[in-house]
Design an enzyme around this catalytic site. Structure first.
Site, mmCIF file in Angstrom:
data_model
loop_
_atom_site.group_PDB
_atom_site.id
_atom_site.type_symbol
_atom_site.label_atom_id
_atom_site.label_comp_id
_atom_site.label_asym_id
_atom_site.label_seq_id
_atom_site.Cartn_x
_atom_site.Cartn_y
_atom_site.Cartn_z
ATOM 1 N N HIS A 191 -16.256 -9.583 1.619
ATOM 2 C CA HIS A 191 -15.293 -10.375 2.039
ATOM 3 C C HIS A 191 -15.523 -11.689 1.556
ATOM 4 O O HIS A 191 -14.375 -12.403 0.792
ATOM 5 C CB HIS A 191 -15.401 -10.557 3.593
ATOM 6 C CG HIS A 191 -14.283 -11.476 4.031
ATOM 7 N ND1 HIS A 191 -14.672 -13.006 4.536
ATOM 8 C CD2 HIS A 191 -13.065 -11.191 4.610
ATOM 9 C CE1 HIS A 191 -13.721 -13.541 5.142
ATOM 10 N NE2 HIS A 191 -12.519 -12.630 5.068
ATOM 11 N N GLY A 206 -8.149 -7.439 4.763
ATOM 12 C CA GLY A 206 -9.005 -7.847 6.069
ATOM 13 C C GLY A 206 -8.397 -8.226 7.229
ATOM 14 O O GLY A 206 -8.954 -8.739 8.247
ATOM 15 N N ARG A 233 -3.355 2.579 8.561
ATOM 16 C CA ARG A 233 -3.671 1.625 7.849
ATOM 17 C C ARG A 233 -2.543 0.795 8.137
ATOM 18 O O ARG A 233 -1.430 1.240 7.869
ATOM 19 C CB ARG A 233 -4.408 1.663 6.673
ATOM 20 C CG ARG A 233 -5.633 2.352 6.476
ATOM 21 C CD ARG A 233 -5.636 2.644 5.016
ATOM 22 N NE ARG A 233 -6.720 3.899 4.690
ATOM 23 C CZ ARG A 233 -7.966 3.765 4.476
ATOM 24 N NH1 ARG A 233 -8.508 2.725 4.270
ATOM 25 N NH2 ARG A 233 -8.361 4.702 4.337
ATOM 26 N N MET A 259 -5.609 -7.413 8.750
ATOM 27 C CA MET A 259 -5.101 -6.515 9.950
ATOM 28 C C MET A 259 -5.885 -5.415 10.084
ATOM 29 O O MET A 259 -6.924 -4.853 9.351
ATOM 30 C CB MET A 259 -3.506 -6.465 9.669
ATOM 31 C CG MET A 259 -2.746 -7.527 9.614
ATOM 32 S SD MET A 259 -1.055 -7.040 9.221
ATOM 33 C CE MET A 259 -1.195 -6.499 7.656
ATOM 34 N N LYS A 299 0.878 -1.361 0.072
ATOM 35 C CA LYS A 299 0.041 -0.050 -0.049
ATOM 36 C C LYS A 299 0.920 1.302 0.217
ATOM 37 O O LYS A 299 0.663 2.188 -0.754
ATOM 38 C CB LYS A 299 -0.949 0.123 1.115
ATOM 39 C CG LYS A 299 -1.932 0.962 1.219
ATOM 40 C CD LYS A 299 -2.630 1.175 2.307
ATOM 41 C CE LYS A 299 -4.034 0.256 2.625
ATOM 42 N NZ LYS A 299 -5.190 0.958 1.715
ATOM 43 N N SER A 340 14.420 -42.317 -13.261
ATOM 44 C CA SER A 340 12.961 -41.493 -12.880
ATOM 45 C C SER A 340 13.068 -41.278 -11.513
ATOM 46 O O SER A 340 13.095 -42.346 -10.422
ATOM 47 C CB SER A 340 11.669 -42.287 -13.342
ATOM 48 O OG SER A 340 10.616 -41.350 -13.053
ATOM 49 N N ARG A 369 -3.357 -1.349 -6.579
ATOM 50 C CA ARG A 369 -2.378 -2.499 -6.399
ATOM 51 C C ARG A 369 -2.738 -3.672 -7.763
ATOM 52 O O ARG A 369 -4.004 -3.315 -8.131
ATOM 53 C CB ARG A 369 -2.721 -3.072 -4.956
ATOM 54 C CG ARG A 369 -3.994 -3.738 -4.931
ATOM 55 C CD ARG A 369 -4.287 -4.426 -3.347
ATOM 56 N NE ARG A 369 -5.454 -4.752 -3.292
ATOM 57 C CZ ARG A 369 -6.077 -4.892 -1.897
ATOM 58 N NH1 ARG A 369 -5.270 -4.678 -1.072
ATOM 59 N NH2 ARG A 369 -7.081 -5.139 -1.807
ATOM 60 N N CYS A 419 8.742 -38.710 -11.129
ATOM 61 C CA CYS A 419 7.396 -39.450 -11.314
ATOM 62 C C CYS A 419 6.521 -39.220 -9.908
ATOM 63 O O CYS A 419 5.651 -39.607 -9.789
ATOM 64 C CB CYS A 419 7.224 -40.453 -11.975
ATOM 65 S SG CYS A 419 8.149 -41.612 -11.125
ATOM 66 N N TYR A 444 12.213 -34.238 -18.091
ATOM 67 C CA TYR A 444 11.015 -34.288 -18.014
ATOM 68 C C TYR A 444 10.262 -34.119 -16.636
ATOM 69 O O TYR A 444 11.156 -34.722 -15.504
ATOM 70 C CB TYR A 444 10.403 -35.349 -18.884
ATOM 71 C CG TYR A 444 10.368 -36.551 -18.243
ATOM 72 C CD1 TYR A 444 9.551 -37.174 -17.476
ATOM 73 C CD2 TYR A 444 11.368 -37.432 -18.843
ATOM 74 C CE1 TYR A 444 9.455 -38.457 -16.925
ATOM 75 C CE2 TYR A 444 11.494 -38.903 -18.344
ATOM 76 C CZ TYR A 444 10.712 -39.230 -17.463
ATOM 77 O OH TYR A 444 10.890 -40.440 -16.804
HETATM 78 C C1 PEP Z 1 7.493 -42.508 -5.738
HETATM 79 O O1 PEP Z 1 7.970 -43.433 -4.931
HETATM 80 O O2 PEP Z 1 7.841 -41.502 -5.983
HETATM 81 C C2 PEP Z 1 6.774 -43.199 -6.859
HETATM 82 C C3 PEP Z 1 6.290 -42.479 -7.993
HETATM 83 O O3 PEP Z 1 6.357 -44.313 -6.744
HETATM 84 P P1 PEP Z 1 4.969 -44.858 -5.837
HETATM 85 O O4 PEP Z 1 4.250 -43.677 -5.445
HETATM 86 O O5 PEP Z 1 4.433 -45.622 -6.507
HETATM 87 O O6 PEP Z 1 5.626 -45.585 -4.793
#
Ligand code: PEP
Ligand code: MG
Length: 887
Positions: free
Chosen positions: A468, A105, A96, A107, A26, A777, A352, A844, A864
């Site tokens: 709000h 809202g 303020r 503070m 502000k 992975s 803002r 993953c 990836y």
């Molecule tokens: C992991 O362990 O991150 C994974 C992707 O395998 P899972 O969750 O199936 O154990």
């Protein structure tokens, strides 16, 4: 001498928009507006460094502060032609809070500061309006008593309500000057009774009281919760803004309002806002009176019969439009503005970057890029990836029958169905039982944040688009209908009265935050549309990102959904999920109950064609995109019945003695199954399982390659490897089977064998493992579990306690622990590449869909990320932001 105070006013300012860390959002923007020559009441900002000092020094102030505040106050008076505390020439101020990140809202604010029994008379004669003066004084007493003296707001409301009914008045504006004087008398007597001392009369004492209260409010429970939910560090502190008062409640030519330079709900490029005539600041947001539209167009669209600002005060409106355009161009973003009109003169109180729905954010970013105000790359950085979740919300099927029981404002988009609850506590309670609720309130306040979080949607009967409930719901991405005035809530009896219908707590309703409709019962919903602005941002994101985005998917439905969300392959197909199907689990159980390898192979032979056809379908859906298939991972007992009842049932169905089944189940029992006989350990004990799966994969790849004409290069992934010998053992079997299949089929295909890195040892020995593995992975779910030594299945109960007690900021199973687990990922990636420079690297675990973790993956240079299908768009955007260094 340290500088603790920054002044602004009269076209000049000591601060700039870029000084948010020091001056808060502000304060920095007030300074900027002032420098731009816009009409801003003069004032000054006490820096966030004072807040830090205050908490570091037992709630005291740096020595020079008082002197600097006095000097600044003199300067404000000079510009305004007034003096603080001088009844002859009265200067009143507002105090303020203003943190670095906006915390609406959360503070405290005090307006009309400087009024007392003497100066109120000066204000009355100055303004020529005694009613206004006493009203301002009683508001001040109310606010100050609540914020600074810690008295209950309700106490004053009760006094007011009593007086109102005694005098037979409908609204506050019915009170006359003598009425307000009497109310003030009652207030003061009550305060003295409560506190044992009179309401402070000395303006300087009032000022320091208010400054202290703002700093203290940084640590109030509301603010703490808000910061926790929004990841705002406690160390930031708040600034305090002291500013000359301007009055929107000086009669019918005065007004106060809030506006957005574009529509915050839809993103439409049209000034959008609300105002109240003869009202003061907080009245608009408080949702006590339902406000009027600023533009004629909006008034007509809303079907309101109350005049717009454009009609009512055309001159002030014209200046406001010019200023709003100037500010949007200057900041190159949609602005959220607060203004006051005092007797026809416009004053700007705040600008803002405006909060907006995900849908509006997309439209605004895409429009601004097309208008040339920002670049497409900037547009990509303007969207919070997590907010895309909102767009993936269902909406009501237009063909569905709607039993409309009320209509309010379309305050936050998306539709939601749930049981009616009337309190935030009930909302939380039912949510914890896995039930879906709609929080129904007359209006919400910051105390309701937790209930709003727990609810699927929010319905209020009072308040506008900037109330709000509306603002907070939009921020949370929850559907909200506000100001549904035809509905009546009776908290006492737990009833919601609609036109001709009475609903009780627990009854099901549906709200449509896109239209404002409130419907009885549940209604069919439609899944969201991913074209238009969404597609444009995604296209721009895809152009700038480096990392690929894959999905974790095993069913054809998930794989198709993943592709429609833009997944560029499958990063994890958990094959165990394919064995739970009714028909397959029987063969799986036969395999587990087998006493010899040949029996096991016989059972596996039944599973082979099913697995193969699963893979063919996945390969076909992915049409040449990479697909990583993981060999069986969970401990075998997961496939066996658990209770005596289930054991009896399965035994009968399989024609095996229940005793045998029970014995086998008991034999497979493990104390720590997560650290037990699972992952590649199963393949070492029973290589025939891995062999069957490898055969199914290679055969399917051959078949799908032929069918689609696109060669399939399957990636076969071995889970939970800790020592390279495990990988080598399994890889040999896979290679052997692959050779056999290719020979049988008379074709050569390419395939990769790699491993998950989900044990610390694997990360440490990654350079050796990479001699065999063609890809890694990072399975950060298990890697987090094994690095912390915290069971993923049991963590929820105590990690929440850790978070509440401030030991951790984020659940490491949700957002990657960069310092610890992340270090292992970095090490694994570096060591893997040192051995095999072209090794494919991905992630993953759940973290593959978390924006902060994705930013880290970019830094480490993974190829990836792979996440659940619904998170694919989020990951695409987060990967793009990470690539341009904005993640
Ligand atoms: C992991 O362990 O991150 C994974 C992707 O395998 P899972 O969750 O199936 O154990
Ligand atoms: Mg795992």
């Amino acid at each position: 001498m340290a500088k603790w105070v920054y002044k602004f006013g009269d076209g000049q300012a000591e601060g700039r928009a870029g000084d948010k860390e020091l001056l808060g959002g502000k304060g920095a923007n007030l300074a900027e507006m002032c420098s731009l020559g816009l009409p801003v009441p003069p004032g000054f900002t006490i820096t966030t460094e004072v807040c830090t000092w205050y908490y570091a020094h037992d709630k005291s102030y740096p020595q020079e502060l008082e002197e600097q505040v006095d000097a600044a106050l003199d300067e404000v008076g000079r510009i305004a032609g007034r003096r603080f505390g001088d009844p002859e020439n009265l200067l009143l101020v507002s105090v303020r809070s203003g943190a670095r990140a906006s915390m609406p809202g959360m503070m405290d604010t005090v307006l009309n500061l400087g009024l007392n029994d003497e100066t109120v008379e000066a204000l009355a004669s100055d303004s020529g309006d005694a009613r206004f003066a006493y009203d301002s004084y009683r508001r001040f007493i109310q606010m100050y008593s609540n914020v600074v003296l810690g008295l209950d707001h309700e106490m004053f409301e009760e006094i007011l309500e009593d007086e109102k009914s005694r005098l037979d008045y409908e609204v506050d504006t019915d009170f006359t000057a003598p009425d307000w004087q009497r109310v003030i008398g009652i207030y003061k007597a009550r305060i003295e009774e409560e506190l044992g001392e009179p309401f402070p009369q000395e303006p300087r004492k009032q000022l320091w009281g208010a400054i202290g209260a703002v700093f203290s409010s940084w640590m109030n429970p509301r603010a703490i919760t808000y910061r926790r939910l929004h990841g705002i560090p406690e160390s930031w502190g708040t600034a305090v803004n002291v500013q000359a008062m301007v009055f929107g409640n000086m009669g019918e030519t005065s007004a106060t309002g809030v506006a957005f330079t574009r529509n915050p709900s839809t993103g439409e490029n049209a000034l959008y806002g609300e105002f109240l005539v003869n009202a003061q600041g907080e009245d608009v947001v408080a949702g006590i009176r339902t406000p009027q539209n600023i533009t004629e167009a909006a008034r007509i669209e809303a079907g309101s019969d109350k005049p717009s600002l454009e009609k009512l005060m055309p001159e002030a409106f014209a200046s406001f439009v010019a200023i709003s355009e100037k500010l949007e161009k200057h900041y190159r973003d949609m602005q959220d503005l607060e203004f006051t009109i005092e007797r026809g003169k416009l004053w700007m109180l705040q600008t803002r970057s405006g909060k907006r729905t995900a849908k509006a954010a997309l439209k605004i970013a895409v429009d601004m890029a097309r208008e040339g105000l920002i670049t497409p790359e900037e547009a990509v950085t303007r969207i919070d990836p997590a907010s895309l979740d909102q767009l993936l919300h269902p909406t009501i099927d237009p063909k569905a029958e709607r039993d409309i029981i009320g209509i309010g404002l379309p305050a936050s988009p998306g539709a939601a169905t749930g049981e009616i609850v009337f309190t935030s506590e009930e909302a939380e309670d039912l949510k914890s039982q896995g039930r879906k609720v709609i929080l129904v309130r007359v209006e919400t306040s910051p105390e309701d944040i937790h209930g709003m979080h727990a609810a699927e949607g929010i319905l209020t009967t009072r308040g506008g688009m900037t109330s709000h409930a509306a603002v907070v719901a939009r921020g949370m991405g929850k559907p909200c209908v506000s100001g549904a005035g035809s509905l009546r809530v009776d908290y006492r009896s737990g009833m919601l009265m609609a036109m001709g219908t009475v609903l009780k707590k627990g009854d099901i309703i549906t709200i449509d935050g896109g239209t404002g409709h409130v419907l009885k019962g549940a209604v069919p919903m439609l899944q969201p549309e991913l074209s238009g602005d969404f597609a444009a941002i995604m296209e721009w994101a895809d152009k700038v990102r480096r990392m690929r985005v894959r999905a974790n998917a095993e069913t054809p439905a998930d794989a198709r959904m993943a592709r429609s969300f833009g997944a560029e392959g499958i990063g994890l197909c958990r094959t165990e999920h394919m064995f739970f199907d009714e028909e397959r689990i029987v063969a799986m159980r036969e395999m587990i109950l087998s006493d010899s390898e040949s029996d096991r192979r016989a059972a596996l032979a039944k599973l082979l064609p099913m697995q193969r056809s699963d893979f063919v379908e996945l390969f076909e859906i992915m049409a040449g995109l990479p697909v990583t298939i993981r060999l069986l991972d969970p401990p075998l007992h997961e496939f066996l019945p658990k209770t005596e009842e289930e054991i009896a049932e399965v035994a009968a169905a399989m024609s095996v003695p229940a005793d045998k089944l029970r014995e086998r189940t008991e034999a497979l029992h493990e104390f720590n199954p997560m650290l037990g006989h699972r992952g590649c350990r199963l393949a070492v004990s029973y290589p025939e399982i891995a062999e069957m799966q490898a055969r199914a994969i290679i055969e399917a790849a051959v078949e799908a390659g032929k069918a689609t004409g696109k060669p399939v290069v399957p990636e076969i992934m071995v889970p939970l490897v800790g020592i390279v010998a495990e990988l080598n053992f399994v890889k040999e079997r896979i290679d052997q089977v692959a050779r056999e299949v290719m020979k049988e089929k008379g074709v050569e295909i390419e395939y990769l064998v790699g491993t998950m890195i989900e044990l610390p040892r694997a990360a440490i020995r990654a350079h050796v493992i990479a001699e065999s593995a063609e890809f890694f992975s990072f399975g950060t779910n298990d890697l987090t579990q094994t690095t912390f030594g915290i069971s993923r299945d049991d963590a929820a109960t105590f990690l929440e306690i850790y978070r509440k007690k401030g030991l951790i900021e984020e659940d490491p199973f949700v957002s990657l622990d960069i310092e610890g687990v992340g270090e292992l990922v970095r090490m694994g990636a570096e060591k893997g590449r040192a051995t095999r420079p072209d090794i494919k690297l991905g992630i993953c675990g759940e973290h593959g869909g978390d924006p902060a973790s994705i930013a880290f993956c970019e830094k480490v240079g993974l190829d990836y990320v792979s996440c659940s299908p619904f998170r694919v768009p989020i990951a695409r955007l987060a990967a793009a932001q990470a690539a341009v260094g904005r993640g």
